[in-house]
Design a protein around this motif. Structure first.
Motif, PDB file in Angstrom:
ATOM      1  N   CYS A   1       5.173   4.124  -1.897  1.00  0.00           N
ATOM      2  CA  CYS A   1       4.374   3.081  -1.248  1.00  0.00           C
ATOM      3  C   CYS A   1       5.191   2.329  -0.207  1.00  0.00           C
ATOM      4  O   CYS A   1       4.726   2.083   0.896  1.00  0.00           O
ATOM      5  CB  CYS A   1       3.874   2.084  -2.279  1.00  0.00           C
ATOM      6  SG  CYS A   1       2.854   2.795  -3.550  1.00  0.00           S
TER       7      CYS A   1
ATOM      8  N   TYR B   1       3.503   4.583  -6.919  1.00  0.00           N
ATOM      9  CA  TYR B   1       2.317   4.368  -7.741  1.00  0.00           C
ATOM     10  C   TYR B   1       2.657   4.773  -9.175  1.00  0.00           C
ATOM     11  O   TYR B   1       3.301   5.797  -9.389  1.00  0.00           O
ATOM     12  CB  TYR B   1       1.154   5.241  -7.269  1.00  0.00           C
ATOM     13  CG  TYR B   1       0.633   4.908  -5.905  1.00  0.00           C
ATOM     14  CD1 TYR B   1      -0.135   3.769  -5.690  1.00  0.00           C
ATOM     15  CD2 TYR B   1       0.881   5.751  -4.830  1.00  0.00           C
ATOM     16  CE1 TYR B   1      -0.630   3.476  -4.425  1.00  0.00           C
ATOM     17  CE2 TYR B   1       0.377   5.469  -3.567  1.00  0.00           C
ATOM     18  CZ  TYR B   1      -0.376   4.332  -3.376  1.00  0.00           C
ATOM     19  OH  TYR B   1      -0.864   4.053  -2.128  1.00  0.00           O
TER      20      TYR B   1
ATOM     21  N   PHE C   1       1.472  -5.065  -4.869  1.00  0.00           N
ATOM     22  CA  PHE C   1       1.299  -3.829  -5.623  1.00  0.00           C
ATOM     23  C   PHE C   1       1.071  -4.153  -7.089  1.00  0.00           C
ATOM     24  O   PHE C   1       1.748  -4.992  -7.665  1.00  0.00           O
ATOM     25  CB  PHE C   1       2.532  -2.929  -5.476  1.00  0.00           C
ATOM     26  CG  PHE C   1       2.748  -2.462  -4.075  1.00  0.00           C
ATOM     27  CD1 PHE C   1       2.018  -1.406  -3.561  1.00  0.00           C
ATOM     28  CD2 PHE C   1       3.671  -3.085  -3.257  1.00  0.00           C
ATOM     29  CE1 PHE C   1       2.201  -0.976  -2.266  1.00  0.00           C
ATOM     30  CE2 PHE C   1       3.878  -2.665  -1.959  1.00  0.00           C
ATOM     31  CZ  PHE C   1       3.139  -1.604  -1.461  1.00  0.00           C
TER      32      PHE C   1
ATOM     33  N   ALA D   1      -1.393   9.197  -7.000  1.00  0.00           N
ATOM     34  CA  ALA D   1      -0.344   9.451  -6.012  1.00  0.00           C
ATOM     35  C   ALA D   1      -0.467  10.867  -5.460  1.00  0.00           C
ATOM     36  O   ALA D   1      -0.314  11.090  -4.257  1.00  0.00           O
ATOM     37  CB  ALA D   1       1.021   9.252  -6.648  1.00  0.00           C
TER      38      ALA D   1
END
Length: 83
Positions: free
Chosen positions: A34, A20, A54, A26
């Motif tokens: 991730c 992130y 993402f 995070a």
């Protein structure tokens, strides 16, 4: 999240952890990584992550050990609540 690589990576490829970009989020989530992807460059890894859905991913090179740990976590069965 998903794992999209092989162990060890193919020749000319590197394992990249996708994180992130929002460090506070995070930290709150408790798991900043991730997913793990296999790519030849940082830019290519981030493009793969965008393709996976993402937003604003940040790629960082990792070794196979964190990737294996992440894979083990993602494949643990969940336990439901019996009623």
């Amino acid at each position: 999240m998903s794992i999209t690589q092989t162990f060890p990576p193919k020749p000319g490829q590197q394992l990249w952890g996708i994180y992130y970009t929002d460090r506070e989020y995070a930290r709150e989530v408790g798991d900043p990584i991730c997913t793990v992807v296999e790519a030849s460059t940082k830019l290519a890894a981030e493009e793969i992550a965008v393709h996976l859905g993402f937003k604003n991913p940040w790629a960082h090179p990792i070794t196979t050990e964190p990737a294996k740990q992440r894979q083990e976590l993602s494949h643990k069965p969940t336990r439901g609540i019996g009623v």
